[in-house]
Design an enzyme around this catalytic site. Structure first.
Site, PDB file in Angstrom:
ATOM      1  N   SER A  37       0.851  -1.184   0.000  1.00 39.22           N
ATOM      2  CA  SER A  37       0.000   0.000   0.000  1.00 39.22           C
ATOM      3  C   SER A  37       0.886   1.232   0.000  1.00 39.22           C
ATOM      4  O   SER A  37       2.112   1.126   0.133  1.00 39.22           O
ATOM      5  CB  SER A  37      -0.923   0.019   1.228  1.00 39.22           C
ATOM      6  OG  SER A  37      -0.229   0.440   2.374  1.00 39.22           O
TER       7      SER A  37
ATOM      8  N   TYR B 138       1.556  -1.929  11.002  1.00 38.13           N
ATOM      9  CA  TYR B 138       1.044  -2.014   9.639  1.00 38.13           C
ATOM     10  C   TYR B 138       2.003  -1.346   8.655  1.00 38.13           C
ATOM     11  O   TYR B 138       2.342  -1.919   7.615  1.00 38.13           O
ATOM     12  CB  TYR B 138      -0.343  -1.375   9.544  1.00 38.13           C
ATOM     13  CG  TYR B 138      -0.905  -1.428   8.144  1.00 38.13           C
ATOM     14  CD1 TYR B 138      -1.440  -2.608   7.644  1.00 38.13           C
ATOM     15  CD2 TYR B 138      -0.884  -0.312   7.321  1.00 38.13           C
ATOM     16  CE1 TYR B 138      -1.935  -2.671   6.359  1.00 38.13           C
ATOM     17  CE2 TYR B 138      -1.382  -0.364   6.034  1.00 38.13           C
ATOM     18  CZ  TYR B 138      -1.914  -1.548   5.556  1.00 38.13           C
ATOM     19  OH  TYR B 138      -2.403  -1.605   4.271  1.00 38.13           O
TER      20      TYR B 138
END
Length: 174
Positions: free
Chosen positions: A142, A153
């Site tokens: 991402s 993350y």
């Protein structure tokens, strides 16, 4: 448009982790529509059954955080199939911000997003090399991979980006 690529997937088999929802589901659906035989992989059998019925593909229960399960399931798949495409879409996020991250949340994110991706890629690429299957591995990251690291993350997405570059360097010769 995707229609331009439909002929390229006829007769191929793809494995899609995280294929029960989100981007993994969408990729699995498009590959199936393009003539690819798709096997979605995820932990939750109920979600797998529903998604596989909607997509028209097959599924296998796989806990991406369990290296032994990865080895077992991948070996079983390659005994009857010859997947030439791996889509690593399984991923989780954590809510904890820096200063408040719990170890269990860190481990869940890293074990799913990085460890699982690493070991399934290792097992699938070994099978492809042994069987001389020319193929493709797609790792979903991402834009978080471009941000400074301050959460599990974001760290995981940095590692996915870097692993992808390393896998490419190591596997391109095959």
């Amino acid at each position: 448009p995707i229609k331009d690529f439909y002929g390229q997937f006829e007769g191929k088999t793809a494995l899609v982790t995280g294929g029960t929802g989100g981007i993994g589901y969408a990729i699995a659906k498009r590959l199936q529509e393009a003539g690819c035989s798709v096997i979605i992989l995820a932990r939750n059998e109920e979600k797998l059954k529903l998604a596989s019925e909607q997509i028209g593909c097959s599924y296998r229960v796989l806990d991406i955080t369990d290296v032994h399960d990865i080895k077992k399931v991948i070996l079983e798949i390659y005994q009857t199939e010859s997947p030439s495409i791996l889509v690593n879409s399984a991923g989780v996020m954590s809510k904890g911000r820096f200063g408040h991250v719990e170890v269990k949340d860190w481990d869940r994110v890293i074990n799913t997003n990085v460890r699982g991706l690493f070991f399934i890629t290792q097992e699938v690429s070994k099978m492809m090399i042994e069987r001389r299957i020319k193929g493709h591995i797609l790792n979903l990251s991402s834009s978080s991979a471009l941000r400074p690291c301050y959460s599990a993350y974001i760290v995981s997405k940095h590692l996915v980006r870097d692993l992808t570059q390393g896998f490419a360097k190591e596997l391109i010769k095959h």
